[in-house]
Design a protein around this motif. Structure first.
Motif, PDB file in Angstrom:
ATOM      1  N   GLY A 130      11.589   5.109  -7.852  1.00 61.11           N
ATOM      2  CA  GLY A 130      11.384   5.295  -9.274  1.00 61.11           C
ATOM      3  C   GLY A 130       9.696   5.608  -9.508  1.00 61.11           C
ATOM      4  N   HIS A 131       8.853   5.803  -8.456  1.00 61.10           N
ATOM      5  CA  HIS A 131       7.517   5.934  -8.962  1.00 61.10           C
ATOM      6  C   HIS A 131       7.369   7.107  -9.739  1.00 61.10           C
ATOM      7  CE1 HIS A 131       3.315   6.861  -8.310  1.00 61.10           C
ATOM      8  NE2 HIS A 131       3.277   5.537  -7.611  1.00 61.10           N
ATOM      9  N   SER A 132       6.568   6.990 -10.659  1.00 62.13           N
ATOM     10  CA  SER A 132       6.099   7.822 -11.667  1.00 62.13           C
ATOM     11  C   SER A 132       5.958   9.298 -11.138  1.00 62.13           C
ATOM     12  CB  SER A 132       5.020   7.537 -12.716  1.00 62.13           C
ATOM     13  OG  SER A 132       3.935   7.200 -12.014  1.00 62.13           O
ATOM     14  N   GLY A 148      -1.856   0.691 -10.395  1.00 62.93           N
ATOM     15  CA  GLY A 148      -2.802   1.719 -11.176  1.00 62.93           C
ATOM     16  C   GLY A 148      -4.053   1.262 -11.190  1.00 62.93           C
ATOM     17  N   SER A 149      -4.544   2.114 -10.353  1.00 64.70           N
ATOM     18  CA  SER A 149      -6.288   1.811 -10.064  1.00 64.70           C
ATOM     19  C   SER A 149      -6.595   0.469  -9.763  1.00 64.70           C
ATOM     20  CB  SER A 149      -7.100   2.364 -10.973  1.00 64.70           C
ATOM     21  OG  SER A 149      -6.881   3.929 -11.444  1.00 64.70           O
ATOM     22  N   CYS A 150      -5.684  -0.301  -8.983  1.00 65.53           N
ATOM     23  CA  CYS A 150      -5.970  -1.759  -8.358  1.00 65.53           C
ATOM     24  C   CYS A 150      -7.053  -1.657  -7.188  1.00 65.53           C
ATOM     25  CB  CYS A 150      -4.829  -2.337  -8.334  1.00 65.53           C
ATOM     26  SG  CYS A 150      -5.047  -4.230  -7.975  1.00 65.53           S
ATOM     27  N   ALA A 181      -2.840   4.740 -15.751  1.00 64.66           N
ATOM     28  CA  ALA A 181      -3.755   4.034 -14.971  1.00 64.66           C
ATOM     29  C   ALA A 181      -3.709   4.511 -13.561  1.00 64.66           C
ATOM     30  CB  ALA A 181      -3.533   2.655 -15.093  1.00 64.66           C
ATOM     31  N   ILE A 182      -2.708   5.257 -13.209  1.00 67.27           N
ATOM     32  CA  ILE A 182      -2.459   5.524 -11.732  1.00 67.27           C
ATOM     33  C   ILE A 182      -3.450   6.571 -11.372  1.00 67.27           C
ATOM     34  CG2 ILE A 182      -0.939   6.507 -10.086  1.00 67.27           C
ATOM     35  CD1 ILE A 182       1.442   5.413 -11.663  1.00 67.27           C
ATOM     36  N   GLY A 183      -4.251   6.449 -10.371  1.00 72.57           N
ATOM     37  CA  GLY A 183      -5.269   7.518  -9.676  1.00 72.57           C
ATOM     38  C   GLY A 183      -6.455   7.857 -10.582  1.00 72.57           C
ATOM     39  N   THR A 184      -6.508   7.197 -12.005  1.00 73.24           N
ATOM     40  CA  THR A 184      -7.461   7.483 -12.809  1.00 73.24           C
ATOM     41  C   THR A 184      -8.693   6.813 -13.103  1.00 73.24           C
ATOM     42  OG1 THR A 184      -6.320   6.015 -14.577  1.00 73.24           O
ATOM     43  CG2 THR A 184      -5.377   8.203 -14.282  1.00 73.24           C
ATOM     44  N   GLY A 213       0.715  -1.039  -0.278  1.00 72.03           N
ATOM     45  CA  GLY A 213       0.078   0.029   0.197  1.00 72.03           C
ATOM     46  C   GLY A 213       0.806   1.305   0.122  1.00 72.03           C
ATOM     47  N   ASN A 214       0.732   2.026  -1.163  1.00 68.03           N
ATOM     48  CA  ASN A 214       1.406   3.305  -1.189  1.00 68.03           C
ATOM     49  C   ASN A 214       0.447   4.448  -0.812  1.00 68.03           C
ATOM     50  OD1 ASN A 214       2.844   5.505  -1.848  1.00 68.03           O
ATOM     51  ND2 ASN A 214       2.736   5.057  -4.191  1.00 68.03           N
ATOM     52  N   TRP A 215       0.784   5.029   0.517  1.00 68.41           N
ATOM     53  CA  TRP A 215      -0.305   5.872   0.895  1.00 68.41           C
ATOM     54  C   TRP A 215       0.214   7.299   0.354  1.00 68.41           C
ATOM     55  CZ3 TRP A 215      -0.785   5.273   7.072  1.00 68.41           C
ATOM     56  CH2 TRP A 215      -0.993   3.875   7.348  1.00 68.41           C
ATOM     57  N   LYS A 216       1.178   7.406  -0.235  1.00 68.85           N
ATOM     58  CA  LYS A 216       1.311   8.646  -0.978  1.00 68.85           C
ATOM     59  C   LYS A 216       1.360   9.962   0.090  1.00 68.85           C
ATOM     60  CE  LYS A 216       0.040   7.016  -5.425  1.00 68.85           C
ATOM     61  NZ  LYS A 216      -0.542   7.122  -6.528  1.00 68.85           N
ATOM     62  N   MET A 217       1.000  10.935  -0.083  1.00 67.62           N
ATOM     63  CA  MET A 217       1.101  12.288   0.672  1.00 67.62           C
ATOM     64  C   MET A 217      -0.366  12.450   1.415  1.00 67.62           C
ATOM     65  SD  MET A 217       2.576  15.919   0.320  1.00 67.62           S
ATOM     66  CE  MET A 217       1.433  16.747  -0.627  1.00 67.62           C
ATOM     67  N   TYR A 245       5.155  -2.739 -12.045  1.00 68.57           N
ATOM     68  CA  TYR A 245       4.902  -2.133 -13.296  1.00 68.57           C
ATOM     69  C   TYR A 245       3.549  -1.280 -13.150  1.00 68.57           C
ATOM     70  CZ  TYR A 245       2.437  -1.399 -17.863  1.00 68.57           C
ATOM     71  OH  TYR A 245       1.911  -0.788 -18.808  1.00 68.57           O
ATOM     72  N   GLU A 246       3.621   0.066 -13.312  1.00 69.18           N
ATOM     73  CA  GLU A 246       2.599   0.816 -13.036  1.00 69.18           C
ATOM     74  C   GLU A 246       2.287   1.664 -14.310  1.00 69.18           C
ATOM     75  OE1 GLU A 246       1.962   1.465  -8.689  1.00 69.18           O
ATOM     76  OE2 GLU A 246       3.341   3.289  -9.302  1.00 69.18           O
ATOM     77  N   PRO A 247       1.718   1.710 -15.372  1.00 61.32           N
ATOM     78  CA  PRO A 247       1.216   2.133 -16.225  1.00 61.32           C
ATOM     79  C   PRO A 247       0.677   3.715 -15.935  1.00 61.32           C
ATOM     80  CG  PRO A 247      -0.397   0.567 -16.219  1.00 61.32           C
ATOM     81  CD  PRO A 247       0.618   0.377 -15.105  1.00 61.32           C
ATOM     82  N   ILE A 298      -0.719  -0.742  -4.329  1.00 60.47           N
ATOM     83  CA  ILE A 298      -1.887   0.045  -4.242  1.00 60.47           C
ATOM     84  C   ILE A 298      -1.728   1.490  -3.726  1.00 60.47           C
ATOM     85  CG2 ILE A 298      -4.293  -0.687  -3.579  1.00 60.47           C
ATOM     86  CD1 ILE A 298      -2.894  -2.948  -4.983  1.00 60.47           C
ATOM     87  N   GLY A 299      -2.503   2.318  -4.405  1.00 62.87           N
ATOM     88  CA  GLY A 299      -2.449   3.580  -3.960  1.00 62.87           C
ATOM     89  C   GLY A 299      -3.618   3.986  -3.514  1.00 62.87           C
ATOM     90  N   GLY A 300      -4.670   4.630  -3.900  1.00 65.64           N
ATOM     91  CA  GLY A 300      -5.975   5.138  -3.326  1.00 65.64           C
ATOM     92  C   GLY A 300      -6.816   3.875  -2.564  1.00 65.64           C
ATOM     93  N   ALA A 301      -6.788   2.733  -2.862  1.00 60.61           N
ATOM     94  CA  ALA A 301      -7.585   1.717  -2.276  1.00 60.61           C
ATOM     95  C   ALA A 301      -6.715   1.144  -0.954  1.00 60.61           C
ATOM     96  CB  ALA A 301      -7.607   0.260  -3.244  1.00 60.61           C
TER      97      ALA A 301
HETATM   98  P1  PGA Z   1      -3.548   4.090  -7.456  1.00 59.19           P
HETATM   99  O1  PGA Z   1      -1.828   4.308  -7.297  1.00 59.19           O
HETATM  100  O2  PGA Z   1      -3.994   2.746  -6.951  1.00 59.19           O
HETATM  101  O3  PGA Z   1      -4.372   5.169  -6.805  1.00 59.19           O
HETATM  102  O4  PGA Z   1      -4.225   4.377  -9.069  1.00 59.19           O
HETATM  103  C1  PGA Z   1      -1.052   3.350  -7.449  1.00 59.19           C
HETATM  104  C2  PGA Z   1       0.186   3.893  -7.477  1.00 59.19           C
HETATM  105  O5  PGA Z   1       0.570   5.046  -7.783  1.00 59.19           O
HETATM  106  O6  PGA Z   1       1.226   3.092  -6.662  1.00 59.19           O
END
Ligand code: PGA
Length: 250
Positions: A94-96, A212-214, A171-174, A8-12, A166-168, A233-236
């Motif tokens: 190396g996160h996008s 990416g939006s998993c 697909a990230i947060g979209t 789980g990547n909580w980001k900021m 692999y994170e297209p 996993i970001g948001g979720a």
């Molecule tokens: P997301 O982010 O699940 O919110 O799309 C994934 C990530 O950036 O690691």
């Protein structure tokens, strides 16, 4: 058997109190599958406290970044050795978002991977193309170039501690997710690239996560693919139930 991993990547996101609450909600779930490694990556400021919370649990702790420098006069940066000293075991590199907003290049990420490994942190190394590259059908070349640049000079012995995500970027947060077939195709390609550089054994043992939006509704069909070994996993990951449901999707 390759490790199954959900990170789980909580980001900021979260303050210290809400972050600690999220961890305690995750820990209430005693039915996490035993064969899945769960990793959480809260903001730097939470690591020390979260590390105490995770003591004597099976959940692992990651940072979201580290400095490419060893230590010293680098205001605002956090060294791999500092992260290690508070109980961090993994680090996302190396996160996008680091590439896009903080100008990180494959060369910088390469330095970070080396310094993380030298300090006993296991890197979760991200790659992935932007929408325009996917539309031009150059995503395989883009990912191959990223991998080559990021792993330059990394020995097979070092590579055994690497996890790839692999994170297209499209697909990230979209809310858009790569289809299971798209994910499998590029994960298999990444594994072939590892095989060429590091041999069959490491190619087989290296976990490759999809990001990416998993979410709980699509994790099962993504994880069912032969070369998809879990998710970043970001948001979720900010909702304890969703994060746990994803871990149960294998
Ligand atoms: P997301 O982010 O699940 O919110 O799309 C994934 C990530 O950036 O690691």
């Amino acid at each position: 058997m390759r490790k199954k991993i959900v990170a789980g990547n909580w980001k900021m996101n979260t303050t210290l109190p809400t972050g600690l609450l999220l961890v305690s909600e995750i820990l209430k779930n005693t039915d996490i599958p035993k064969d899945v490694i769960l990793i959480i990556a809260p903001p730097f400021t939470h690591l020390s406290e979260v590390s105490k919370q995770l003591k004597n649990t099976s959940i692992k702790l990651a940072a979201q970044n580290c400095s490419q420098f060893d230590q010293g006069a680098y205001t605002g940066e956090v060294a791999a050795s500092i992260l290690k000293s508070v109980g961090t075991e993994y680090v996302i590199l190396g996160h996008s978002e680091r590439r896009a907003y903080f100008a990180e290049t494959d060369l910088v990420i390469n330095s970070k991977i080396k310094i993380a490994l030298a300090n006993g942190l296991k890197p979760i190394v991200c790659c992935g193309e932007v929408l325009e590259e996917r539309e031009k059908n150059i995503h395989f070349d883009v990912v191959a170039k990223q991998l080559k640049g990021m792993f330059e000079g990394i020995t097979p012995d070092q590579f055994k501690d690497i996890i790839i995500a692999y994170e297209p970027v499209w697909a990230i947060g979209t809310g858009k997710t790569a289809s299971p077939a798209q994910a499998q195709e590029i994960h298999a390609f990444i594994r072939i690239n590892i095989e060429k550089a590091y041999g069959t054994e490491l190619a087989h043992s290296t976990p490759i996560l999809y990001g990416g939006s998993c979410k709980p509704s699509n994790a099962k069909e993504l994880f069912a693919n032969a070369d998809v070994d879990g998710g970043l996993i970001g948001g979720a990951s900010l909702v304890a139930k969703d994060f746990i449901d994803i871990a149960k999707s294998f």
